[in-house]
Design an enzyme around this catalytic site. Structure first.
Site: not given
Lengths: 344, 344, 344, 344
Positions: C43, C40
């Site tokens: 990202h 994450t």
């Protein structure tokens, strides 16, 4: 306000004027609409051995209740004045490893309303907001105090599959009868109720028991076998706590069956573990309280959708002032659930 | 004997005289009392793509049945002449690793009555004794053929807890309606049925659905949320196999909910796994057949104790000779279950 | 204090001086010892489509962390200054019906550290006390940030029985490799890992995978069948979110098997529900987060008793200032877990 | 052929020449490679009360065995001459309602090899083909007889989650030690073994027990609490059948814990159901035999993939002719598993 106070360990309780409680920041003040009487209340009323070892008078007793929120503490966010609520009676710490694992009903710091702190046989009681269960208008006022013991029954009935199964309830007191209603509602194929008291046996029959057995006249095991092609029942619930009842419940099971221990024995119980548990591959479940709050959502859902009708189980109604009469009826086992009304 | 034979892949079946079967050593010969028609029978009748790829004519079709044992093979020990039986339609090998683990309903060598071998739309049929389910006299003759699809519904309903839960059935065909009866019997708090066909919607309402939805006029998800305080349903069953139905069933679930796949899609289905399954922590169950024979004992128990009444679901009765009329009614979705009588 | 701040949606993050946070009454201020990098975080670093739709800059990113309590809010009772803690990164409301049913990991109001509020790629971070997990001195400092993703793996591995079973992991990224460690520790008979990246395949082999498969060179299904007497695996875990990976994981299962969806697909996935789920009687589980806090107690227990050694999985260590280098290594898939040290 | 025959109820057994058995149509004749000695064999050897009430001499005793198929009955299809097999020792009827529900290990018509019919302490024995478990060449010959009791341990360990949990084994006899190996293999966080016998305690330590307790010197409950932050163990297994052991196992549990009854008490056992089972919400499991045949596939999988090494548990080897010496060692508790070789 008026309240029934256990002032000391003499038998009985006293109707007194006491100070109305003030809610702390996380509590709400509830105006009690109705309470119902639990077996525990009778133990306290009688000042039996257990009561003497557990409670610390003076204490306002009672815990099965419904009411209206009339005041909220400064940090309360989940209920508001006017909400109609039932009450989870286990006040837990939410911080121990059990509470933090979704097993709050097993919290070792549990305090119980009307046992460890002042309860509901009064006009008002102050309750932590997390313990309040807001009800929809569909559910009648008199059902609210019964949601707590109904939760016990739902919890017990949910511990293994009962739908399409043959089940035995040993002990047809108020909780056994609530369980009967739940098991019928859940589609148990046959519900057999074993109970000594004629009043309760009749009530069980009226509430839909498929078969009722009075174990002093008849042989429970033979009847249970006969009703199940000789196989025994799939699930048995002991609601009696009685040594003979527990052993009957165990022996009536078919191999691979499940048994629920609910009734509290007052002394050690002797079991034939080899023949009755190991050779038959039995699973046994000790059940206490209600899952907080999974069980409550199921209770609300059942009542809001009228899947269970508690009305025929409510056999008596008394004002707080007639507590002695109420306890007398209950003591004799000549009642289903008894409702107490603080306003009468 | 008379039988409905699928002679080739032209549409329809032919009523013919064929040789009466002879039971092998582990089989019993059954005189068929009634059959009922399954959707699969309609697929075969129509010779659709699936039927052409699966069956090998000539074949006597039909598998949902009840009848009387009239002859037994030399090694048969578990049934006797005169026994009234329903039939588990999956004939399995009992020796593969799945059968040996209590998962016979997933046996990879399964042969299905009326699909892989001659079936029940006939006066007689020969069946392995292990597949025969002896019934008590309490269960009406017409219910016997319905026990097999009722078993599907009981198996589906038993895969996760439904008692006290809000459930959605997508697809109100005969199996969806059987499931409705089971879910009501098991104490689901609310059963919502979604179906396009008006006849079936009315039948669902009459059979006790708490809420019926016609998804082409109304928004299924909004209605399901509204009926559940905005939370979504606890369990949804797709009985339709339809791409929109499956996605609706999934999206209608609340976080932590369970979905059962039962209806067979005819092509691949596209799912939003991230939002609809992972983020919501959903569990999905593919359900086929019935547990052999756990489900059957539950079916017997429910019917013998009259916990489920199949009568209102039986909407039509035809003799074998009127199979074309029966298939026409079924094709239009204007029926519950249809019974075929070989004697008329 | 120093912190890595996502200032806007340009790629990358900035090492900046920002104000040290002040704990509110139910929070504790934690001096971060180590963070580790989650997918994450990459990202967000890259400002991909998901990140642009979800986060609101400026934001201190990072959530896998361990540290020391250095200050406590006025109402904090469960931790004290000096406690060494790991952190549950889901900040939930504890009052919705899901939280109140022990499903806090599915709370619909969840806020995630480093995504919805400032995170751990900094010298200090303030965290609600209920999210702090006090660790025993036995667990090394560098393992603390890995407890959060290890919890994901433990949660996934606990959803069905894996001990004595053949299992397949599709996707050998850091989370797939943590899962591998857990499955080996739990006594899975064989753990097969499928992964395209050679670096990760080698790491999987070194961490104890019984069989590693590179699916672009070899046929995953054939190999999985061959390793399981032609039956297929008992349990498969998709950690990839890839359409081919998900379908391989499903098709590699034996009838009655279980599949776990963990990797997040970025678009809808097409499945053959009829053949791969219904006919095989498969159960599928969407898994997100960790059970609060059941999973954490299991993680602590495994690490304190040295049942799982995370050391070989920690392949890189960087100071906060070298975040670009760390993200470059991670981007190429040439790492296990990467540790960030705010002090270097 | 040679066989150890229990000729009458005098203590001991006799090595005799007896007729070699002939397999019936569904049986295979097995040349025994090795047997191992079970506690039951010792009871029969000694002609204790249980043995006198259960067996009918003359009887060839022994049931834990491995061997080679040397002849097959006319209808045998699942094994062939030359197959190397272990043996499920419960010969069941496959037709009662329990067998038909996947609970064959609870079949009420069960006959046990070496107890109800001639057993394996011989050169040859004839066994129904369904009871034969073909083994891969990877598994050593000496492990084959141990698969049956290993199956008991695997069945017991699979009844609730043990991975990542703290567990207690009360009773470190051969079965308790097999269970220890399984629990370690399944990733239990801590395995605590309580046993009086020093030889067994040392063996338990060598086999990987995290903590061993001799309950006559030390307080089991205090030690179990201390090892678990004061909480108690998650799961306890009673392998002793002893009244004190069973009560210790129960009291050592934390609330919500699970207990397995495995050791067979020789008289009724008194339990504090209120405090130890109900108030703590405990689940108890009676465990007998092995799941037929789910457990066996797991046993094979664990051994073929070398997840459990039985070698250190095999402490003695004797020829049939030295049965008295073998029983003497076993009687004193100075052994792990003892292997008998018919060829020596």
């Amino acid at each position: 306000m008026k309240a029934l106070v256990k002032r000391n360990f003499e038998p009985g309780v006293s109707l007194m004027e006491v100070e109305k409680p003030t809610p702390s920041k996380n509590e709400a003040l509830i105006k009690v609409s109705y309470s119902s009487i639990c077996g525990t209340d009778l133990h306290i009323y009688k000042s039996d051995v257990w009561a003497r070892s557990r409670i610390k008078p003076p204490l306002i007793t009672g815990h099965e209740m419904g009411g209206i929120v009339v005041e909220t503490g400064s940090e309360v966010t989940q209920v508001k004045v006017g909400d109609r609520v039932a009450v989870e009676t286990h006040i837990v710490d939410w911080s121990c490893t059990l509470c933090r694992q979704g097993k709050a009903h097993l919290c070792s710091s549990t305090r119980i309303l009307g046992i460890d702190c002042n309860g509901s046989f009064a006009e008002f009681v102050s309750i932590p907001e997390t313990n309040l269960i807001v009800n929809s208008p569909i559910v009648p006022d008199e059902f609210l105090p019964l949601e707590e013991p109904l939760g016990n029954a739902v919890h017990a009935a949910s511990i293994t599959q009962v739908s399409g199964k043959n089940v035995l309830i040993v002990g047809g007191g108020p909780l056994g009868l609530l369980l009967l209603l739940v098991l019928k509602g859940y589609g148990a194929s046959q519900v057999i109720v074993s109970e000594l008291n004629d009043y309760r046996l009749t009530l069980a029959k009226n509430l839909g028991a498929d078969l009722v057995i009075k174990p002093d006249e008849l042989n429970l095991l033979n009847i249970a076998k006969e009703a199940t092609r000789g196989e025994g029942v799939d699930v048995s619930f002991d609601m009696s706590g009685h040594p003979l009842g527990i052993n009957d419940a165990l022996k009536a099971l078919k191999p691979g069956g499940h048994m629920v221990f609910f009734g509290l024995p007052t002394s050690d119980i002797s079991l034939n573990i080899t023949d009755d548990i190991i050779f038959k591959g039995i699973t046994l479940h000790g059940v206490i309280g209600r899952q907080m709050f999974t069980t409550w959502y199921e209770v609300l859902s059942l009542l809001e959708n009228k899947k269970i009708d508690l009305s025929p189980l409510i056999t008596h109604r008394f004002p707080l002032s007639e507590i002695d009469k109420a306890m007398e009826v209950m003591s004799q086992g000549r009642s289903g659930k008894i409702i107490l009304n603080p306003e009468l």
